[in-house]
Design a protein around this motif. Structure first.
Motif, PDB file in Angstrom:
ATOM      1  N   ILE A  89       0.866  -1.176   0.000  1.00  0.00           N
ATOM      2  CA  ILE A  89       0.000   0.000   0.000  1.00  0.00           C
ATOM      3  C   ILE A  89       0.906   1.230   0.000  1.00  0.00           C
ATOM      4  N   LEU A  90       0.778   2.028  -1.053  1.00  0.00           N
ATOM      5  CA  LEU A  90       1.587   3.226  -1.218  1.00  0.00           C
ATOM      6  C   LEU A  90       0.770   4.452  -0.863  1.00  0.00           C
ATOM      7  N   THR A  91       1.450   5.427  -0.284  1.00  0.00           N
ATOM      8  CA  THR A  91       0.810   6.717  -0.013  1.00  0.00           C
ATOM      9  C   THR A  91       1.290   7.716  -1.047  1.00  0.00           C
ATOM     10  N   SER A  92       0.354   8.344  -1.738  1.00  0.00           N
ATOM     11  CA  SER A  92       0.674   9.242  -2.842  1.00  0.00           C
ATOM     12  C   SER A  92       0.997  10.644  -2.350  1.00  0.00           C
ATOM     13  N   ARG A  93       1.465  11.470  -3.269  1.00  0.00           N
ATOM     14  CA  ARG A  93       1.717  12.873  -2.949  1.00  0.00           C
ATOM     15  C   ARG A  93       0.464  13.541  -2.404  1.00  0.00           C
ATOM     16  N   LYS A  94      -0.681  13.192  -2.930  1.00  0.00           N
ATOM     17  CA  LYS A  94      -1.941  13.808  -2.519  1.00  0.00           C
ATOM     18  C   LYS A  94      -2.403  13.311  -1.154  1.00  0.00           C
ATOM     19  N   GLY A  95      -1.801  12.237  -0.675  1.00  0.00           N
ATOM     20  CA  GLY A  95      -2.212  11.663   0.595  1.00  0.00           C
ATOM     21  C   GLY A  95      -3.134  10.472   0.446  1.00  0.00           C
ATOM     22  N   LEU A  96      -3.663  10.239  -0.744  1.00  0.00           N
ATOM     23  CA  LEU A  96      -4.486   9.061  -0.982  1.00  0.00           C
ATOM     24  C   LEU A  96      -3.619   7.807  -0.951  1.00  0.00           C
ATOM     25  N   THR A  97      -4.137   6.753  -0.340  1.00  0.00           N
ATOM     26  CA  THR A  97      -3.409   5.488  -0.297  1.00  0.00           C
ATOM     27  C   THR A  97      -3.866   4.597  -1.453  1.00  0.00           C
ATOM     28  N   VAL A  98      -2.913   3.804  -1.969  1.00  0.00           N
ATOM     29  CA  VAL A  98      -3.177   2.970  -3.141  1.00  0.00           C
ATOM     30  C   VAL A  98      -2.713   1.550  -2.853  1.00  0.00           C
ATOM     31  N   GLU A  99      -3.655   0.598  -2.943  1.00  0.00           N
ATOM     32  CA  GLU A  99      -3.300  -0.812  -2.832  1.00  0.00           C
ATOM     33  C   GLU A  99      -2.801  -1.302  -4.181  1.00  0.00           C
ATOM     34  N   ILE A 100      -1.649  -1.965  -4.181  1.00  0.00           N
ATOM     35  CA  ILE A 100      -1.057  -2.474  -5.410  1.00  0.00           C
ATOM     36  C   ILE A 100      -1.539  -3.907  -5.633  1.00  0.00           C
ATOM     37  N   ASN A 101      -2.368  -4.092  -6.619  1.00  0.00           N
ATOM     38  CA  ASN A 101      -2.822  -5.439  -6.965  1.00  0.00           C
ATOM     39  C   ASN A 101      -2.206  -5.949  -8.257  1.00  0.00           C
ATOM     40  N   ASN A 102      -1.409  -5.101  -8.916  1.00  0.00           N
ATOM     41  CA  ASN A 102      -0.664  -5.521 -10.097  1.00  0.00           C
ATOM     42  C   ASN A 102       0.445  -4.505 -10.312  1.00  0.00           C
ATOM     43  N   THR A 103       1.697  -4.947 -10.210  1.00  0.00           N
ATOM     44  CA  THR A 103       2.804  -4.001 -10.400  1.00  0.00           C
ATOM     45  C   THR A 103       2.962  -3.598 -11.861  1.00  0.00           C
ATOM     46  N   ASP A 104       2.216  -4.251 -12.748  1.00  0.00           N
ATOM     47  CA  ASP A 104       2.237  -3.879 -14.164  1.00  0.00           C
ATOM     48  C   ASP A 104       1.272  -2.737 -14.463  1.00  0.00           C
ATOM     49  N   ALA A 105       0.532  -2.298 -13.477  1.00  0.00           N
ATOM     50  CA  ALA A 105      -0.322  -1.107 -13.627  1.00  0.00           C
ATOM     51  C   ALA A 105       0.381   0.065 -12.953  1.00  0.00           C
ATOM     52  N   GLU A 106       1.619   0.305 -13.413  1.00  0.00           N
ATOM     53  CA  GLU A 106       2.492   1.297 -12.767  1.00  0.00           C
ATOM     54  C   GLU A 106       2.360   2.694 -13.339  1.00  0.00           C
ATOM     55  N   GLY A 107       1.905   2.803 -14.591  1.00  0.00           N
ATOM     56  CA  GLY A 107       1.854   4.117 -15.222  1.00  0.00           C
ATOM     57  C   GLY A 107       0.953   5.081 -14.485  1.00  0.00           C
ATOM     58  N   ARG A 108      -0.193   4.588 -14.030  1.00  0.00           N
ATOM     59  CA  ARG A 108      -1.119   5.478 -13.310  1.00  0.00           C
ATOM     60  C   ARG A 108      -0.545   5.933 -11.976  1.00  0.00           C
ATOM     61  N   LEU A 109       0.392   5.149 -11.421  1.00  0.00           N
ATOM     62  CA  LEU A 109       0.998   5.542 -10.145  1.00  0.00           C
ATOM     63  C   LEU A 109       1.930   6.741 -10.328  1.00  0.00           C
ATOM     64  N   VAL A 110       2.809   6.666 -11.326  1.00  0.00           N
ATOM     65  CA  VAL A 110       3.731   7.783 -11.527  1.00  0.00           C
ATOM     66  C   VAL A 110       2.986   9.014 -12.018  1.00  0.00           C
ATOM     67  N   LEU A 111       1.963   8.806 -12.846  1.00  0.00           N
ATOM     68  CA  LEU A 111       1.162   9.944 -13.305  1.00  0.00           C
ATOM     69  C   LEU A 111       0.426  10.602 -12.146  1.00  0.00           C
ATOM     70  N   ALA A 112      -0.026   9.796 -11.176  1.00  0.00           N
ATOM     71  CA  ALA A 112      -0.803  10.351 -10.070  1.00  0.00           C
ATOM     72  C   ALA A 112      -0.011  11.390  -9.286  1.00  0.00           C
ATOM     73  N   ASP A 113       1.248  11.078  -8.980  1.00  0.00           N
ATOM     74  CA  ASP A 113       2.067  12.060  -8.257  1.00  0.00           C
ATOM     75  C   ASP A 113       2.288  13.309  -9.102  1.00  0.00           C
ATOM     76  N   ALA A 114       2.550  13.137 -10.402  1.00  0.00           N
ATOM     77  CA  ALA A 114       2.780  14.296 -11.267  1.00  0.00           C
ATOM     78  C   ALA A 114       1.509  15.122 -11.434  1.00  0.00           C
ATOM     79  N   LEU A 115       0.363  14.459 -11.563  1.00  0.00           N
ATOM     80  CA  LEU A 115      -0.909  15.187 -11.696  1.00  0.00           C
ATOM     81  C   LEU A 115      -1.244  15.935 -10.415  1.00  0.00           C
ATOM     82  N   ALA A 116      -0.948  15.340  -9.271  1.00  0.00           N
ATOM     83  CA  ALA A 116      -1.198  16.043  -8.013  1.00  0.00           C
ATOM     84  C   ALA A 116      -0.385  17.327  -7.939  1.00  0.00           C
ATOM     85  N   LEU A 117       0.883  17.253  -8.370  1.00  0.00           N
ATOM     86  CA  LEU A 117       1.707  18.465  -8.413  1.00  0.00           C
ATOM     87  C   LEU A 117       1.125  19.483  -9.377  1.00  0.00           C
ATOM     88  N   ALA A 118       0.752  19.042 -10.567  1.00  0.00           N
ATOM     89  CA  ALA A 118       0.182  19.959 -11.559  1.00  0.00           C
ATOM     90  C   ALA A 118      -1.083  20.626 -11.030  1.00  0.00           C
TER      91      ALA A 118
END
Length: 463
Positions: free
Chosen positions: A295-324
């Motif tokens: 379970i990862l905690t994002s820049r926004k503070g939302l927690t994310v359960e990882i059920n597939n490490t191959d769904a990684e693109g949305r994770l890196v985008l989430a931190d960048a979108l939160a900054l934007a």
């Protein structure tokens, strides 16, 4: 690679554009020798048919290009891109009735037909040059072609030579060329700067993850572009099969797309305050890999359960979108090679997009039709929100069930954008699987020209 127009129309040979229904009337105005020659070689003006016209000395006085019927032309685009490879070197003019949009498409098709990826083998072909058609802004077309060529080059480069550091260098080269400012947060500094999911996805690779942040322009509306920069995706511990891993050098196609679009915007000197954010990582496998059920905690503070490490693109985008989103840009656009579900839905030739703003969607569709860069709106279906809520964390990065994968991914990303008034997410393919006019097999930009055409209306820019 320089994609440029010819300058001197006086020495150029004519390329006559002739539709199938107009062939007889066009032939009526030609010399008898021309009529006899085209009849003898079987020229019927089928779409893409090219035939040189001989002069009295056995040389080439010009050529004729078959335009087929309007129905033929509606079934594809960039048909004039077939002409350069069939013509002798030299300068050419287009002779025939084209409206403004058709002339601009023809000019861009000609330039892009000259694109070659020759970093590892071969030399650029000597492509006949086109004199800019009347009424076409040649400088703008060249700027668009250069941006598209950049996107193609970045995607086509194998991951051995296009990791996070090399993607950073490519962004830096664009920044230097146009006087943009750039900062980069790398490695463990991502944790200190509160980009924990970018760090988690990239930490298994010896090639350090990073967030690239480029700014250009001091006046005008704020436009922020976010591009997924997964330079290679093994799938992580949820390892891809060999076949599925084969094209993963293109998993940074979103980053390549926004860099190409940014280059177009800067070359055209659009009056905007542009920001480009690229989370650049390699999703590798090692003892440091993030794991299923983490379970990862994002820049926004939302927690994310990882059920597939191959769904990684949305994770890196989430931190960048939160900054934007923290800056509340007037328009926020993300591009990513995010889901196979999008390809199943619309195939490789169409760039699907998601937005909650109907006016933005209509404007993008209009821009896409104008410049023949096909896009299609897919639904952000709110009743599917529970699918991305696992219960043990705020969000699930890979909902079970296999349904609506592109929509659930887009819903996931929208959770990280609250303050930007207008947000559009593109789930692109970034790859031309079969060669087509002006689009060789390989990396390709998708949605970028549609966005560029729509920007004046979306951001109320001066004409």
């Amino acid at each position: 690679m320089e994609l440029a127009f010819a300058q001197d129309a006086d020495t150029a040979r004519p390329l006559h554009l002739v539709g199938r229904d107009d062939l007889e009337s066009w032939l009526d105005g030609r010399p008898e020798a021309t009529r006899a020659w085209l009849t003898a070689v079987g020229f019927t003006a089928e779409l893409g048919q090219v035939m040189a016209l001989p002069d009295a000395d056995g040389g080439c006085s010009g050529a004729v290009f078959g335009m087929g019927t309007p129905q033929d032309r509606a079934r594809g685009r960039f048909w004039l891109g077939r002409a350069p490879a069939a013509l002798p070197a030299g300068d050419w003019t287009l002779e025939g009735a084209l409206d403004a949009e058709e002339a601009a498409e023809a000019a861009l098709a000609w330039l892009l037909a000259g694109y070659r990826f020759t970093r590892y083998s071969g030399t650029p072909a000597i492509t006949p040059r086109l004199v800019v058609p009347e009424g076409v802004d040649g400088g703008s077309i060249q700027a668009i072609a250069a941006g598209e060529a950049l996107t193609r080059d970045l995607i086509n480069t194998p991951a051995s030579d296009m990791g996070p550091a090399e993607l950073e260098q490519a962004a830096f080269d664009v920044a230097v060329e146009f006087g943009a400012a750039m900062s980069v947060t790398t490695g463990d500094d991502l944790l200190e700067a509160n980009f924990p999911m970018i760090h988690a996805v990239g930490r298994a690779s010896p090639r350090a993850p990073r967030l690239i942040d480029m700014r250009w322009g001091s006046d005008g509306p704020r436009l922020t572009l976010v591009g997924k920069g997964v330079c290679f995706d093994t799938g992580g511990l949820s390892l891809k099969s060999g076949a599925s891993m084969g094209l993963m050098k293109k998993d940074m196609g979103g980053a390549a797309g926004v860099l190409g679009l940014a280059r177009m915007i800067m070359a055209l000197d659009l009056p905007v305050r542009l920001r480009v954010l690229i989370p650049a990582v390699e999703n590798a496998v090692s003892g440091a890999s993030f794991r299923p059920q983490d379970i990862l905690t994002s820049r926004k503070g939302l927690t994310v359960e990882i059920n597939n490490t191959d769904a990684e693109g949305r994770l890196v985008l989430a931190d960048a979108l939160a900054l934007a989103d923290e800056e509340k840009p007037d328009l926020l656009i993300s591009m990513a090679t995010l889901t196979g579900a999008a390809r199943v839905a619309v195939g490789p030739d169409i760039a699907p997009f998601f937005t909650r703003d109907n006016a933005v969607a209509a404007t993008l569709a209009s821009g896409a039709a104008q410049v023949r860069d096909p896009v299609w709106r897919l639904p952000l279906h709110d009743p599917y929100e529970p699918m991305i809520e696992p219960g043990v964390a705020d969000l699930d990065n890979a909902p079970k069930g296999g349904f609506a994968g592109a929509t659930t991914a887009a819903l996931f990303l929208h959770r990280f954008v609250e303050d930007a008034p207008r947000y559009v997410h593109f789930d692109i393919y970034g790859w031309q699987p079969v060669a087509a006019p002006s689009r060789p097999k390989g990396g390709v930009g998708q949605g970028t020209r549609a966005v560029l055409a729509a920007l004046p209306s979306l951001l109320d820019l001066p004409a």
